[in-house]
Motif scaffolding. Structure first.
Motif, PDB file in Angstrom:
ATOM      1  N   HIS A  20      23.969   3.507 -37.368  1.00 53.16           N
ATOM      2  CA  HIS A  20      25.128   4.268 -36.894  1.00 53.16           C
ATOM      3  C   HIS A  20      25.281   5.563 -37.687  1.00 53.16           C
ATOM      4  CE1 HIS A  20      29.080   5.078 -35.232  1.00 53.16           C
ATOM      5  NE2 HIS A  20      29.522   5.241 -36.462  1.00 53.16           N
ATOM      6  N   GLN A  21      25.158   5.496 -39.001  1.00 53.93           N
ATOM      7  CA  GLN A  21      25.292   6.686 -39.846  1.00 53.93           C
ATOM      8  C   GLN A  21      24.213   7.718 -39.531  1.00 53.93           C
ATOM      9  OE1 GLN A  21      25.302   5.163 -43.849  1.00 53.93           O
ATOM     10  NE2 GLN A  21      27.434   4.497 -43.729  1.00 53.93           N
ATOM     11  N   ALA A  22      22.976   7.262 -39.331  1.00 54.88           N
ATOM     12  CA  ALA A  22      21.880   8.180 -39.002  1.00 54.88           C
ATOM     13  C   ALA A  22      22.137   8.850 -37.652  1.00 54.88           C
ATOM     14  CB  ALA A  22      20.552   7.432 -38.991  1.00 54.88           C
ATOM     15  N   LEU A  27      24.183  13.591 -34.395  1.00 52.55           N
ATOM     16  CA  LEU A  27      25.211  14.128 -33.502  1.00 52.55           C
ATOM     17  C   LEU A  27      25.941  15.309 -34.134  1.00 52.55           C
ATOM     18  CD1 LEU A  27      26.809  10.861 -32.056  1.00 52.55           C
ATOM     19  CD2 LEU A  27      25.096  12.346 -30.973  1.00 52.55           C
ATOM     20  N   ALA A  28      26.086  15.295 -35.444  1.00 53.18           N
ATOM     21  CA  ALA A  28      26.820  16.354 -36.139  1.00 53.18           C
ATOM     22  C   ALA A  28      26.123  17.711 -36.061  1.00 53.18           C
ATOM     23  CB  ALA A  28      27.046  15.962 -37.598  1.00 53.18           C
ATOM     24  N   GLU A  33      20.770  22.932 -32.132  1.00 52.22           N
ATOM     25  CA  GLU A  33      19.406  22.992 -31.596  1.00 52.22           C
ATOM     26  C   GLU A  33      19.380  22.783 -30.080  1.00 52.22           C
ATOM     27  OE1 GLU A  33      16.748  23.881 -33.180  1.00 52.22           O
ATOM     28  OE2 GLU A  33      17.411  23.729 -35.262  1.00 52.22           O
ATOM     29  N   GLY A  34      20.565  22.641 -29.460  1.00 48.95           N
ATOM     30  CA  GLY A  34      20.617  22.423 -28.022  1.00 48.95           C
ATOM     31  C   GLY A  34      20.138  21.048 -27.601  1.00 48.95           C
ATOM     32  N   VAL A  35      20.279  20.065 -28.498  1.00 49.20           N
ATOM     33  CA  VAL A  35      19.812  18.693 -28.274  1.00 49.20           C
ATOM     34  C   VAL A  35      21.027  17.785 -28.138  1.00 49.20           C
ATOM     35  CG1 VAL A  35      18.554  16.758 -29.356  1.00 49.20           C
ATOM     36  CG2 VAL A  35      17.691  19.098 -29.564  1.00 49.20           C
ATOM     37  N   HIS A  36      20.873  16.705 -27.379  1.00 41.94           N
ATOM     38  CA  HIS A  36      21.896  15.663 -27.352  1.00 41.94           C
ATOM     39  C   HIS A  36      21.221  14.305 -27.502  1.00 41.94           C
ATOM     40  CE1 HIS A  36      25.321  13.217 -26.634  1.00 41.94           C
ATOM     41  NE2 HIS A  36      24.761  12.672 -25.574  1.00 41.94           N
ATOM     42  N   PHE A  37      21.584  13.576 -28.558  1.00 43.18           N
ATOM     43  CA  PHE A  37      21.063  12.232 -28.782  1.00 43.18           C
ATOM     44  C   PHE A  37      21.950  11.244 -28.034  1.00 43.18           C
ATOM     45  CE2 PHE A  37      19.036  14.546 -32.108  1.00 43.18           C
ATOM     46  CZ  PHE A  37      17.778  13.976 -32.145  1.00 43.18           C
ATOM     47  N   GLU A  38      21.342  10.500 -27.102  1.00 45.67           N
ATOM     48  CA  GLU A  38      22.083   9.577 -26.248  1.00 45.67           C
ATOM     49  C   GLU A  38      22.256   8.199 -26.878  1.00 45.67           C
ATOM     50  OE1 GLU A  38      20.313   9.509 -22.360  1.00 45.67           O
ATOM     51  OE2 GLU A  38      20.170  11.699 -22.311  1.00 45.67           O
ATOM     52  N   SER A  39      21.174   7.636 -27.382  1.00 49.37           N
ATOM     53  CA  SER A  39      21.212   6.267 -27.917  1.00 49.37           C
ATOM     54  C   SER A  39      20.164   6.104 -29.003  1.00 49.37           C
ATOM     55  CB  SER A  39      20.898   5.241 -26.814  1.00 49.37           C
ATOM     56  OG  SER A  39      21.860   5.287 -25.808  1.00 49.37           O
ATOM     57  N   ALA A  40      20.367   5.067 -29.813  1.00 51.56           N
ATOM     58  CA  ALA A  40      19.381   4.704 -30.835  1.00 51.56           C
ATOM     59  C   ALA A  40      19.302   3.189 -30.905  1.00 51.56           C
ATOM     60  CB  ALA A  40      19.771   5.281 -32.192  1.00 51.56           C
ATOM     61  N   VAL A  64      16.244  18.583 -35.636  1.00 54.68           N
ATOM     62  CA  VAL A  64      17.488  17.859 -35.927  1.00 54.68           C
ATOM     63  C   VAL A  64      17.194  16.710 -36.877  1.00 54.68           C
ATOM     64  CG1 VAL A  64      19.331  16.425 -34.968  1.00 54.68           C
ATOM     65  CG2 VAL A  64      18.606  18.494 -33.761  1.00 54.68           C
ATOM     66  N   HIS A  65      16.186  15.903 -36.564  1.00 49.44           N
ATOM     67  CA  HIS A  65      15.850  14.763 -37.419  1.00 49.44           C
ATOM     68  C   HIS A  65      15.460  15.201 -38.828  1.00 49.44           C
ATOM     69  CE1 HIS A  65      16.443  11.551 -34.665  1.00 49.44           C
ATOM     70  NE2 HIS A  65      15.398  11.786 -33.896  1.00 49.44           N
TER      71      HIS A  65
END
Length: 82
Positions: A20-22, A27-28, A33-40, A64-65
């Motif tokens: 969750h923290q990662a 998300l922060a 970068e114009g990216v959206h992380f949906e799920s992990a 981002v990573h």
């Protein structure tokens, strides 16, 4: 926007809270970068983590990573889904 599935290795023992923290860290800064992380998703036993995102390129996802301290080992485009 293209979709990507990235893979992280060597994260044995990751907890739900650490995952969750990662994800929150990604998300922060994702918007820069114009990216959206949906799920992990994670398998603590094997140490494998998967992230699904949308963005302009695999390089943007990786940036981002890298900024959040967990560079992806692999990033795969996902052009088809149902």
């Amino acid at each position: 926007m293209a979709r990507f599935m990235d893979v992280h290795h060597d994260m044995q023992g990751i907890t739900a809270e650490q995952l969750h923290q990662a994800h929150q860290a990604d998300l922060a800064v994702e918007g820069e970068e114009g990216v959206h992380f949906e799920s992990a998703w994670a398998d603590p036993e094997s140490g494998t983590v998967y992230c699904l995102s949308e963005g302009p390129s695999a390089e943007a996802v990786q940036r981002v990573h890298e900024r959040t301290g967990h560079k992806a080992a692999e990033i795969h485009p996902v052009p088809l889904s149902v």
